[in-house]
Design a protein around this motif. Sequence first.
Motif, PDB file in Angstrom:
ATOM      1  N   ASP A   1       7.397  30.250 -61.227  1.00  0.00           N
ATOM      2  CA  ASP A   1       7.623  29.158 -62.192  1.00  0.00           C
ATOM      3  C   ASP A   1       6.338  28.367 -62.418  1.00  0.00           C
ATOM      4  N   SER A   2       5.624  28.061 -61.339  1.00  0.00           N
ATOM      5  CA  SER A   2       4.414  27.249 -61.476  1.00  0.00           C
ATOM      6  C   SER A   2       3.321  28.006 -62.228  1.00  0.00           C
ATOM      7  N   VAL A   3       3.215  29.311 -61.991  1.00  0.00           N
ATOM      8  CA  VAL A   3       2.227  30.112 -62.721  1.00  0.00           C
ATOM      9  C   VAL A   3       2.611  30.211 -64.194  1.00  0.00           C
ATOM     10  N   ALA A   4       3.875  30.493 -64.452  1.00  0.00           N
ATOM     11  CA  ALA A   4       4.334  30.621 -65.845  1.00  0.00           C
ATOM     12  C   ALA A   4       4.121  29.323 -66.618  1.00  0.00           C
ATOM     13  N   LYS A   5       4.371  28.195 -65.980  1.00  0.00           N
ATOM     14  CA  LYS A   5       4.178  26.901 -66.632  1.00  0.00           C
ATOM     15  C   LYS A   5       2.720  26.720 -67.039  1.00  0.00           C
ATOM     16  N   ALA A   6       1.792  27.043 -66.126  1.00  0.00           N
ATOM     17  CA  ALA A   6       0.365  26.897 -66.426  1.00  0.00           C
ATOM     18  C   ALA A   6      -0.068  27.844 -67.539  1.00  0.00           C
ATOM     19  N   VAL A   7       0.451  29.061 -67.537  1.00  0.00           N
ATOM     20  CA  VAL A   7       0.102  30.033 -68.584  1.00  0.00           C
ATOM     21  C   VAL A   7       0.597  29.549 -69.940  1.00  0.00           C
ATOM     22  N   ARG A   8       1.804  29.033 -69.998  1.00  0.00           N
ATOM     23  CA  ARG A   8       2.365  28.553 -71.271  1.00  0.00           C
ATOM     24  C   ARG A   8       1.618  27.329 -71.792  1.00  0.00           C
ATOM     25  N   GLU A   9       0.956  26.613 -70.882  1.00  0.00           N
ATOM     26  CA  GLU A   9       0.147  25.459 -71.315  1.00  0.00           C
ATOM     27  C   GLU A   9      -1.233  25.890 -71.805  1.00  0.00           C
ATOM     28  N   GLY A  10      -1.485  27.208 -71.785  1.00  0.00           N
ATOM     29  CA  GLY A  10      -2.726  27.726 -72.342  1.00  0.00           C
ATOM     30  C   GLY A  10      -3.829  28.000 -71.347  1.00  0.00           C
ATOM     31  N   HIS A  11      -3.541  27.944 -70.047  1.00  0.00           N
ATOM     32  CA  HIS A  11      -4.559  28.174 -69.026  1.00  0.00           C
ATOM     33  C   HIS A  11      -4.627  29.653 -68.644  1.00  0.00           C
ATOM     34  N   GLN A  12      -5.817  30.096 -68.256  1.00  0.00           N
ATOM     35  CA  GLN A  12      -6.005  31.449 -67.744  1.00  0.00           C
ATOM     36  C   GLN A  12      -5.805  31.406 -66.230  1.00  0.00           C
ATOM     37  N   ILE A  13      -4.849  32.187 -65.749  1.00  0.00           N
ATOM     38  CA  ILE A  13      -4.487  32.134 -64.338  1.00  0.00           C
ATOM     39  C   ILE A  13      -4.646  33.514 -63.705  1.00  0.00           C
ATOM     40  N   ALA A  14      -5.341  33.549 -62.577  1.00  0.00           N
ATOM     41  CA  ALA A  14      -5.348  34.724 -61.698  1.00  0.00           C
ATOM     42  C   ALA A  14      -4.650  34.322 -60.405  1.00  0.00           C
ATOM     43  N   VAL A  15      -3.876  35.230 -59.838  1.00  0.00           N
ATOM     44  CA  VAL A  15      -3.099  34.931 -58.644  1.00  0.00           C
ATOM     45  C   VAL A  15      -3.584  35.801 -57.486  1.00  0.00           C
ATOM     46  N   VAL A  16      -3.724  35.186 -56.324  1.00  0.00           N
ATOM     47  CA  VAL A  16      -4.003  35.909 -55.076  1.00  0.00           C
ATOM     48  C   VAL A  16      -2.813  35.691 -54.159  1.00  0.00           C
ATOM     49  N   ALA A  17      -2.260  36.783 -53.623  1.00  0.00           N
ATOM     50  CA  ALA A  17      -1.042  36.679 -52.823  1.00  0.00           C
ATOM     51  C   ALA A  17      -1.270  37.160 -51.401  1.00  0.00           C
ATOM     52  N   SER A  18      -0.821  36.349 -50.444  1.00  0.00           N
ATOM     53  CA  SER A  18      -0.784  36.767 -49.044  1.00  0.00           C
ATOM     54  C   SER A  18       0.493  37.562 -48.792  1.00  0.00           C
ATOM     55  N   ALA A  19       0.582  38.153 -47.617  1.00  0.00           N
ATOM     56  CA  ALA A  19       1.816  38.824 -47.216  1.00  0.00           C
ATOM     57  C   ALA A  19       2.924  37.794 -47.037  1.00  0.00           C
ATOM     58  N   MET A  20       4.141  38.170 -47.382  1.00  0.00           N
ATOM     59  CA  MET A  20       5.276  37.255 -47.285  1.00  0.00           C
ATOM     60  C   MET A  20       5.526  36.848 -45.832  1.00  0.00           C
ATOM     61  N   GLY A  21       5.686  35.550 -45.616  1.00  0.00           N
ATOM     62  CA  GLY A  21       6.025  35.050 -44.296  1.00  0.00           C
ATOM     63  C   GLY A  21       5.062  35.514 -43.226  1.00  0.00           C
ATOM     64  N   SER A  22       5.598  36.086 -42.160  1.00  0.00           N
ATOM     65  CA  SER A  22       4.784  36.549 -41.026  1.00  0.00           C
ATOM     66  C   SER A  22       4.639  38.069 -41.018  1.00  0.00           C
ATOM     67  N   THR A  23       4.720  38.693 -42.210  1.00  0.00           N
ATOM     68  CA  THR A  23       4.730  40.151 -42.281  1.00  0.00           C
ATOM     69  C   THR A  23       3.521  40.777 -41.599  1.00  0.00           C
ATOM     70  N   THR A  24       2.323  40.260 -41.876  1.00  0.00           N
ATOM     71  CA  THR A  24       1.112  40.864 -41.305  1.00  0.00           C
ATOM     72  C   THR A  24       1.131  40.790 -39.786  1.00  0.00           C
ATOM     73  N   ASP A  25       1.474  39.636 -39.228  1.00  0.00           N
ATOM     74  CA  ASP A  25       1.535  39.510 -37.768  1.00  0.00           C
ATOM     75  C   ASP A  25       2.584  40.444 -37.180  1.00  0.00           C
ATOM     76  N   ASP A  26       3.734  40.568 -37.871  1.00  0.00           N
ATOM     77  CA  ASP A  26       4.786  41.466 -37.392  1.00  0.00           C
ATOM     78  C   ASP A  26       4.306  42.914 -37.376  1.00  0.00           C
ATOM     79  N   LEU A  27       3.614  43.313 -38.438  1.00  0.00           N
ATOM     80  CA  LEU A  27       3.103  44.687 -38.498  1.00  0.00           C
ATOM     81  C   LEU A  27       2.082  44.949 -37.401  1.00  0.00           C
ATOM     82  N   LEU A  28       1.203  43.970 -37.176  1.00  0.00           N
ATOM     83  CA  LEU A  28       0.203  44.132 -36.123  1.00  0.00           C
ATOM     84  C   LEU A  28       0.854  44.264 -34.748  1.00  0.00           C
ATOM     85  N   GLU A  29       1.898  43.479 -34.511  1.00  0.00           N
ATOM     86  CA  GLU A  29       2.589  43.549 -33.222  1.00  0.00           C
ATOM     87  C   GLU A  29       3.269  44.895 -33.022  1.00  0.00           C
TER      88      GLU A  29
END
Length: 394
Positions: free
Chosen positions: A23-51
């Motif tokens: 929602d926050s990204v879509a709002k900024a895009v509709r206001e005319g801004h150029q948005i790039a998104v960087v996403a981390s792993a959801m929750g503790s997924t990376t730590d869980d995988l490492l364990e």
Amino acid sequence: MRVVAKFGGTSLGSGDRIDRAADSVAKAVREGHQIAVVASAMGSTTDDLLEDITFDAEESDRAEIVSMGERTSVRMLKAALAARDIDAVFLEPGHPDWPVVTNSRGEVDVEETRKRTQKLAEQMGDVVPVVTGFLAEDHDGNVTTLGRGGSDTTAVMLGRYMDADEVVIVTDVEGIMTGDPHVVEGARNVGEITVDELRNLSFRGAEVVAPSALTYKDADLDVRVIHYQHSDLLTGGTDIEGEFENIIDMRDAPLACLTVAGRAIRNSHGILSRLSGALSDADINIDGVASGMDSITFYVDAEVAERAENVLHGEVVAEDTLSSVTVTDDVAVIRVLGGDFPSQPGVVRDIVNPISDAGISLHDVITSATSVAVFVPWDDRERALDAVQDHFEG
């Protein structure tokens, strides 16, 4: 505005939070801004995988396994944006437009990464790129990683190389706080903080923005931290000001070195507090402190050395565990301040060795997460400064 928005694992920890992020990204895009998104792993997924990697896996296999968390996140976010009629594309290692490249030593290939990032930026008027944080690929196409806090690093690095106006770090705190709100009553948001202030907090346990990310921030790039519940990417939170610099500084006045000796000082409760407090009460500023098992050394202005010696002598006489105080005059200090010293193996050696090679003796070396101070004889200060500068700036 051109903005890079990084969503941390907590801010993507559930379907509702992914909806909020979209929602926050879509709002900024509709206001005319150029948005790039960087996403981390959801929750503790990376730590869980490492364990779950309990076997002796090759580094390339480990990187592929832990990459699954970020790969899932970008697909979820891209789909959530598409459901809001926002044209988005997810990028992961292996994609033709993938931007972050590492060399044979696992370090970011700045020239290649900048070139690819600038090419990606040219597409942002038509599409929202959703990029996996933390991950990179080498020149052979193998998946690599950027280390702890790598998603922050991805975001600030992309923001710098694509000439973004701002990088917004979306996390689980309302910007930088005066204290841990889970521990301290009345903790409040800090509206502005400098890079130097934040790097010291980060190196000492404040998990807000990774120090490795802040090394990519320059003076023209705004970086801001907001809470994931904040619906507007472009307002609120804490602004991070300034930029990292490697600074080599030499104090322009001599110091005196005062050493207090005693029995097992390090194990004696309150000794350091008493000695430094006595100097403070006498309006004597302390430039540096070094401690050993049986001694504490204070560096003060040479012009107040005699007064400082008398103050410390008074404490020695009053405290049975202390035996004597001695003074060495005419000491110079050279400080090297850096953005990311803990991730630079051998940095102390790189400072000390050139001084040693020049035949200059060291009184002391005092280190912290963000600086190294070397104390040398006053008459050797210029040669010592030249030796360090030649190494770091040569």
